[in-house]
Design a protein around this motif. Sequence first.
Motif, PDB file in Angstrom:
ATOM      1  N   TYR A  28      39.532  19.559  40.289  1.00 20.89           N
ATOM      2  CA  TYR A  28      39.594  20.982  40.015  1.00 20.89           C
ATOM      3  C   TYR A  28      39.025  21.751  41.204  1.00 20.89           C
ATOM      4  O   TYR A  28      37.895  21.540  41.606  1.00 20.89           O
ATOM      5  CB  TYR A  28      38.788  21.325  38.764  1.00 20.89           C
ATOM      6  N   HIS A  29      39.835  22.662  41.736  1.00 21.55           N
ATOM      7  CA  HIS A  29      39.392  23.464  42.870  1.00 21.55           C
ATOM      8  C   HIS A  29      39.110  24.911  42.504  1.00 21.55           C
ATOM      9  O   HIS A  29      38.448  25.619  43.255  1.00 21.55           O
ATOM     10  CB  HIS A  29      40.448  23.426  43.987  1.00 21.55           C
ATOM     11  N   ASN A  30      39.631  25.386  41.358  1.00 16.14           N
ATOM     12  CA  ASN A  30      39.497  26.790  40.993  1.00 16.14           C
ATOM     13  C   ASN A  30      39.345  26.952  39.497  1.00 16.14           C
ATOM     14  O   ASN A  30      40.155  26.418  38.726  1.00 16.14           O
ATOM     15  CB  ASN A  30      40.734  27.577  41.449  1.00 16.14           C
ATOM     16  N   ILE A  31      38.308  27.662  39.085  1.00 15.81           N
ATOM     17  CA  ILE A  31      38.099  27.955  37.675  1.00 15.81           C
ATOM     18  C   ILE A  31      37.579  29.385  37.556  1.00 15.81           C
ATOM     19  O   ILE A  31      36.902  29.884  38.452  1.00 15.81           O
ATOM     20  CB  ILE A  31      37.102  26.967  37.009  1.00 15.81           C
ATOM     21  N   ASN A  32      37.908  30.052  36.430  1.00 15.00           N
ATOM     22  CA  ASN A  32      37.480  31.441  36.277  1.00 15.00           C
ATOM     23  C   ASN A  32      37.517  31.847  34.811  1.00 15.00           C
ATOM     24  O   ASN A  32      38.484  31.566  34.108  1.00 15.00           O
ATOM     25  CB  ASN A  32      38.390  32.357  37.104  1.00 15.00           C
ATOM     26  N   PHE A  33      36.424  32.487  34.329  1.00 14.04           N
ATOM     27  CA  PHE A  33      36.382  33.036  32.981  1.00 14.04           C
ATOM     28  C   PHE A  33      37.157  34.348  32.928  1.00 14.04           C
ATOM     29  O   PHE A  33      37.117  35.137  33.886  1.00 14.04           O
ATOM     30  CB  PHE A  33      34.935  33.344  32.570  1.00 14.04           C
ATOM     31  N   ASN A  34      37.804  34.604  31.772  1.00 16.48           N
ATOM     32  CA  ASN A  34      38.402  35.930  31.620  1.00 16.48           C
ATOM     33  C   ASN A  34      37.300  36.942  31.311  1.00 16.48           C
ATOM     34  O   ASN A  34      36.197  36.586  30.903  1.00 16.48           O
ATOM     35  CB  ASN A  34      39.497  35.929  30.545  1.00 16.48           C
ATOM     36  N   HIS A  35      37.621  38.233  31.504  1.00 15.34           N
ATOM     37  CA  HIS A  35      36.603  39.282  31.384  1.00 15.34           C
ATOM     38  C   HIS A  35      36.937  40.319  30.331  1.00 15.34           C
ATOM     39  O   HIS A  35      36.151  41.238  30.116  1.00 15.34           O
ATOM     40  CB  HIS A  35      36.444  40.008  32.730  1.00 15.34           C
ATOM     41  N   LEU A  36      38.101  40.220  29.692  1.00 14.45           N
ATOM     42  CA  LEU A  36      38.498  41.251  28.736  1.00 14.45           C
ATOM     43  C   LEU A  36      37.444  41.405  27.646  1.00 14.45           C
ATOM     44  O   LEU A  36      37.046  40.425  27.010  1.00 14.45           O
ATOM     45  CB  LEU A  36      39.847  40.891  28.110  1.00 14.45           C
ATOM     46  N   TYR A  37      36.976  42.658  27.459  1.00 10.63           N
ATOM     47  CA  TYR A  37      35.915  42.981  26.500  1.00 10.63           C
ATOM     48  C   TYR A  37      34.614  42.222  26.801  1.00 10.63           C
ATOM     49  O   TYR A  37      33.732  42.124  25.958  1.00 10.63           O
ATOM     50  CB  TYR A  37      36.354  42.682  25.066  1.00 10.63           C
ATOM     51  N   HIS A  38      34.519  41.660  28.019  1.00  8.64           N
ATOM     52  CA  HIS A  38      33.328  40.914  28.448  1.00  8.64           C
ATOM     53  C   HIS A  38      32.985  39.772  27.494  1.00  8.64           C
ATOM     54  O   HIS A  38      31.823  39.462  27.253  1.00  8.64           O
ATOM     55  CB  HIS A  38      32.130  41.856  28.614  1.00  8.64           C
TER      56      HIS A  38
ATOM     57  N   LYS B 167      42.036  34.102  39.605  1.00  2.70           N
ATOM     58  CA  LYS B 167      41.062  35.148  39.282  1.00  2.70           C
ATOM     59  C   LYS B 167      41.596  36.052  38.167  1.00  2.70           C
ATOM     60  O   LYS B 167      42.683  36.611  38.260  1.00  2.70           O
ATOM     61  CB  LYS B 167      40.764  36.013  40.524  1.00  2.70           C
ATOM     62  N   TRP B 168      40.772  36.221  37.118  1.00  2.00           N
ATOM     63  CA  TRP B 168      41.106  37.140  36.032  1.00  2.00           C
ATOM     64  C   TRP B 168      40.756  38.577  36.434  1.00  2.00           C
ATOM     65  O   TRP B 168      39.734  38.824  37.084  1.00  2.00           O
ATOM     66  CB  TRP B 168      40.311  36.809  34.775  1.00  2.00           C
ATOM     67  N   ASN B 169      41.580  39.503  35.970  1.00  4.28           N
ATOM     68  CA  ASN B 169      41.272  40.919  36.102  1.00  4.28           C
ATOM     69  C   ASN B 169      40.069  41.251  35.218  1.00  4.28           C
ATOM     70  O   ASN B 169      39.976  40.768  34.094  1.00  4.28           O
ATOM     71  CB  ASN B 169      42.495  41.734  35.662  1.00  4.28           C
ATOM     72  N   PRO B 170      39.116  42.079  35.684  1.00  8.48           N
ATOM     73  CA  PRO B 170      37.920  42.374  34.886  1.00  8.48           C
ATOM     74  C   PRO B 170      38.161  43.301  33.697  1.00  8.48           C
ATOM     75  O   PRO B 170      37.295  43.432  32.829  1.00  8.48           O
ATOM     76  CB  PRO B 170      36.982  43.043  35.897  1.00  8.48           C
ATOM     77  N   LYS B 171      39.325  43.940  33.636  1.00  2.96           N
ATOM     78  CA  LYS B 171      39.580  44.912  32.568  1.00  2.96           C
ATOM     79  C   LYS B 171      40.767  44.550  31.678  1.00  2.96           C
ATOM     80  O   LYS B 171      41.011  45.228  30.678  1.00  2.96           O
ATOM     81  CB  LYS B 171      39.824  46.310  33.176  1.00  2.96           C
ATOM     82  N   SER B 172      41.529  43.534  32.039  1.00  2.00           N
ATOM     83  CA  SER B 172      42.684  43.140  31.231  1.00  2.00           C
ATOM     84  C   SER B 172      42.933  41.649  31.418  1.00  2.00           C
ATOM     85  O   SER B 172      42.376  41.030  32.332  1.00  2.00           O
ATOM     86  CB  SER B 172      43.931  43.938  31.631  1.00  2.00           C
ATOM     87  N   ASP B 173      43.767  41.077  30.561  1.00  2.00           N
ATOM     88  CA  ASP B 173      44.065  39.654  30.685  1.00  2.00           C
ATOM     89  C   ASP B 173      45.235  39.407  31.635  1.00  2.00           C
ATOM     90  O   ASP B 173      46.267  38.826  31.281  1.00  2.00           O
ATOM     91  CB  ASP B 173      44.329  39.034  29.309  1.00  2.00           C
TER      92      ASP B 173
END
Length: 322
Positions: free
Chosen positions: A241-251, A289-295
């Motif tokens: 695994y080279h890239n991982i990222n949590f989504n941010h929608l509604y934090h 990379k997830w957008n910080p305001k939407s999925d």
Amino acid sequence: MEEEIVPFRNLCSREYRGHEKKVHSVAWNCNGTKLASGSVDCTARVWHIEPHGYGAVKCVELAGHRGSVDELCWDPKHADLVATASIDKTVRLWDARTRKCAQQAELSGLNINIAYRPDGTHIAVGNSDNELTILDVRRFKPIHKRKFNYEVNEIAWNTESNIFFLTTENGTVEVLSYPSLRPLDILMAHTDDCYCITIDPCGRYFAVGSADSLVSLWDISEMLCVRTFTKIEWVLLEVPYHNINFNHLYHTGEYLACGSQDCFIDISNVQTGRTVHQIPCRDAMDSVKWNPKSDLLAYAEEDNHNLTGEGIFRIFGFKSAG
């Protein structure tokens, strides 16, 4: 009987072109209105992305580096300031409104990692010689330098900005206090190189991706592993695994996107560990990379199957036409 709600069903990806060569990294600004991309063509670009994905796409070029722009990150407090790390040994801070380089630092090595402190005061840079440099953003001068005698991969701060993490080739995550950089803990996280790390937007967890085909989820308050994400075939094939990222929608940090050498991105539910969706790709992943305001999930592939040679990235999360 009610129809089961399947996350991300009937969503699709859209393709964005503009760079002359392969795109290495993508990142969203703090309000989710702009996406930056860094490329082997020695430039970064800033894209104005509409949430619905339709209409003309506007982008501006940030030119000045003399080497590949391998990583970039936005100021977490300013929606128009983006920092770029290049193998030309410089780090630059750009104002996307004017396309101009506002600050520049000459460092000692080929820069391959960069991270902003969540309070916006410092930037951490890692180079190919395993040297860590911390820059004060206001003066854009180094305030810390540390050389490691083993491979250091990705770097990150916790959301409170008082803990600093490094992933290493030893299968460990080093936990340091900040700003002192005093060692707090060494977590024996994996059996092979720890490549990447991402922090849950709520500050509860961090996730680590490894060459041993596993992604581990850790409780920050306890520094304990609470879950691993895997598939049997990945273990057998030893897909790193080279890239991982949590989504941010509604934090909420409800989902974790994982990019590897497999030709798909896996999206898993953080609490259950179960896969909820897979995005088919043509190549291994360079950046997710997830957008910080939407999925919306931006991703850049190695693109070995791209015959035009033009730099491409994609964004998943738009409604399908059908």
